[in-house]
Design an enzyme around this catalytic site. Structure first.
Site, PDB file in Angstrom:
ATOM      1  N   LEU A 155      23.342   7.911  80.721  1.00  0.00           N
ATOM      2  CA  LEU A 155      21.942   7.879  80.274  1.00  0.00           C
ATOM      3  C   LEU A 155      21.759   8.811  79.085  1.00  0.00           C
ATOM      4  O   LEU A 155      21.694  10.037  79.232  1.00  0.00           O
ATOM      5  CB  LEU A 155      21.026   8.254  81.436  1.00  0.00           C
ATOM      6  CG  LEU A 155      21.194   7.379  82.694  1.00  0.00           C
ATOM      7  CD1 LEU A 155      20.249   7.835  83.801  1.00  0.00           C
ATOM      8  CD2 LEU A 155      20.973   5.910  82.369  1.00  0.00           C
ATOM      9  N   GLU A 156      21.691   8.206  77.898  1.00  0.00           N
ATOM     10  CA  GLU A 156      21.594   8.965  76.657  1.00  0.00           C
ATOM     11  C   GLU A 156      20.524   8.354  75.756  1.00  0.00           C
ATOM     12  O   GLU A 156      19.737   7.514  76.180  1.00  0.00           O
ATOM     13  CB  GLU A 156      22.940   8.973  75.937  1.00  0.00           C
ATOM     14  CG  GLU A 156      24.100   9.507  76.763  1.00  0.00           C
ATOM     15  CD  GLU A 156      25.369   9.592  75.956  1.00  0.00           C
ATOM     16  OE1 GLU A 156      25.334  10.177  74.857  1.00  0.00           O
ATOM     17  OE2 GLU A 156      26.402   9.064  76.399  1.00  0.00           O
ATOM     18  N   GLU A 157      20.538   8.796  74.486  1.00  0.00           N
ATOM     19  CA  GLU A 157      19.600   8.257  73.516  1.00  0.00           C
ATOM     20  C   GLU A 157      19.855   6.759  73.297  1.00  0.00           C
ATOM     21  O   GLU A 157      21.006   6.323  73.373  1.00  0.00           O
ATOM     22  CB  GLU A 157      19.742   9.000  72.185  1.00  0.00           C
ATOM     23  CG  GLU A 157      19.510  10.498  72.278  1.00  0.00           C
ATOM     24  CD  GLU A 157      18.065  10.872  72.618  1.00  0.00           C
ATOM     25  OE1 GLU A 157      17.208   9.967  72.664  1.00  0.00           O
ATOM     26  OE2 GLU A 157      17.804  12.052  72.835  1.00  0.00           O
TER      27      GLU A 157
END
Length: 406
Positions: A155-157
């Site tokens: 879960l990142e940008e």
């Protein structure tokens, strides 16, 4: 954080050649049934892009390192929009044969895979599917297609700061966990010197609020604030341990057992350098504190640069091929084959390292005078009782006598 993770960083010719090497042995689309591995292998699966970044042959890596599991990346929403899973936003999972054939090769060699969804950049299914159930249904297609026993939510940008998207991802992860008994679920998020940032703590709070407890929460301590190498990463992991306690209400032992490290081997995109010795530092911390996961980005980079310095396909540090993968093998509980450490072209030595027959030095083991070990391609003899003193770090006055390259 900018990482050489997605297809935009690729050279087309290298991608075609690498993908061809991965799929050479089989021709059918569906990945065969897997009996699965012990969870320690899924907790020690390094990331591998099977279609991008000049992928190495996974069977070659397995045979050279003893590694049995890989974290295949990344599942994204289609670049044109929609709620169906694709590889890198371009290759629909529903019609995939390339990755399926690579999985068959890995399983045929005694291994297995986890699949990672998300990553840095691109559009995530949590952003486009609209609801938890729709997001979960899209990911269930991936689990079913490849007969998965493990899945990773990276879960990142740009979804990391999108409250609704994160709610869809975490809710989908919880639903997959319930609908697929025994599925190993990891959640990976950016790391900071404080463990993780504001959005990371909000993610932990959201997981607690919906009653979701994955096998592991991992941080990525690189790309900003980690010029101290392994020592700064250990400090961040210890800070994250405190956040797991304070935000999830876990005791210390539970927090460590659900904590993970997801590192970057070699040069990061912000020009931090993580050498083999830095991985050793973090590995020692992870094993002594019984962390639940130890992985890295990426096997595609786990080789010394020769004709290119492209961070997506080589590490830009001194190493042998697959040196970093051997740490994940060890974390899973297996003993990797030994290889000859490289001699630095800028730091020649009169005793070049070689293949050592003496047992590897172990930080926690007690040694007495006359004991012989190998470390960093040299043979060392203990002068007296010692524990924890690393050969080659304390000079001529230390406990270890350097007997030269093996």
């Amino acid at each position: 954080m900018q990482r050489s993770r997605l297809a935009a960083t690729l050279v087309a010719a290298a991608t075609v050649a690498g993908a061809a090497a991965v799929v050479a042995a089989t021709a059918h689309a569906q990945a065969g049934a897997s009996t699965g591995l012990d969870n320690n292998w899924y907790a020690a699966a390094p990331y591998l892009m099977p279609q991008s970044n000049n992928p190495p042959d996974p069977v070659t890596v397995m045979n050279a390192t003893g590694q049995k599991a890989f974290q295949l990346a990344f599942i994204l929403a289609p670049k044109g929009g929609g709620c169906s899973p694709t590889w890198d936003g371009t290759s629909p999972v529903s019609s995939d044969t390339t990755v399926g054939d690579a999985i068959n090769r890995i399983r045929g060699n005694g291994g297995d895979v986890s699949v990672s969804v998300g990553g840095y950049g691109g559009t995530k299914l949590g952003q486009t599917c609209g609801t938890v159930d729709a997001t979960a249904a899209a990911y269930q297609q991936v689990v079913t297609k490849y007969n998965l026993k493990a899945i990773d939510f990276d879960l990142e940008e740009p979804e990391y700061e999108d409250t609704a998207a994160i709610a869809n991802e975490l809710g989908a992860a919880k639903k997959l966990q319930a609908d697929n008994p025994g599925l190993f679920v990891s959640v990976t998020m950016p790391g900071t010197a404080a463990g993780t940032g504001w959005f990371g703590t909000q993610l932990l709070d959201k997981a607690k609020s919906i009653g979701f407890s994955p096998n592991n929460f991992s941080i990525m301590p690189f790309d900003g604030g980690f010029n101290g190498g392994g020592a700064s990463q250990v400090s961040a992991l210890e800070a994250f341990h405190g956040l797991l306690q304070s935000h999830l209400g876990w005791d210390s032992e539970t927090a460590y057992s659900h904590e993970g490290f997801s590192g970057m081997n070699g040069k990061s995109d912000t020009s931090e350098y993580f050498n083999v010795s830095d991985f050793q530092t973090v590995y020692d911390y992870a094993t002594s504190h019984h962390l639940g996961r130890f992985t890295f980005w990426a096997v595609n980079r786990d080789r010394q640069c020769t004709t290119t310095t492209d961070n997506s396909v080589c590490s830009n540090v001194q190493q042998n091929d697959w040196d970093f993968t051997k740490f994940t093998t060890r974390f899973a509980g297996a003993t990797p084959p030994q290889t000859t450490p490289p001699t630095s072209p800028t730091s020649p030595t009169s005793n070049p390292p070689g293949t050592c027959s003496a047992p590897d030095w172990q930080k926690t083991q007690v040694y007495t005078g006359g004991n012989v070990v190998s470390h960093n391609g040299h043979k060392w003899t203990a002068k007296w009782w010692t524990q924890g003193e690393e050969p080659g770090t304390t000079g001529q006055w230390g406990v270890w006598t350097d007997n030269g390259g093996c």
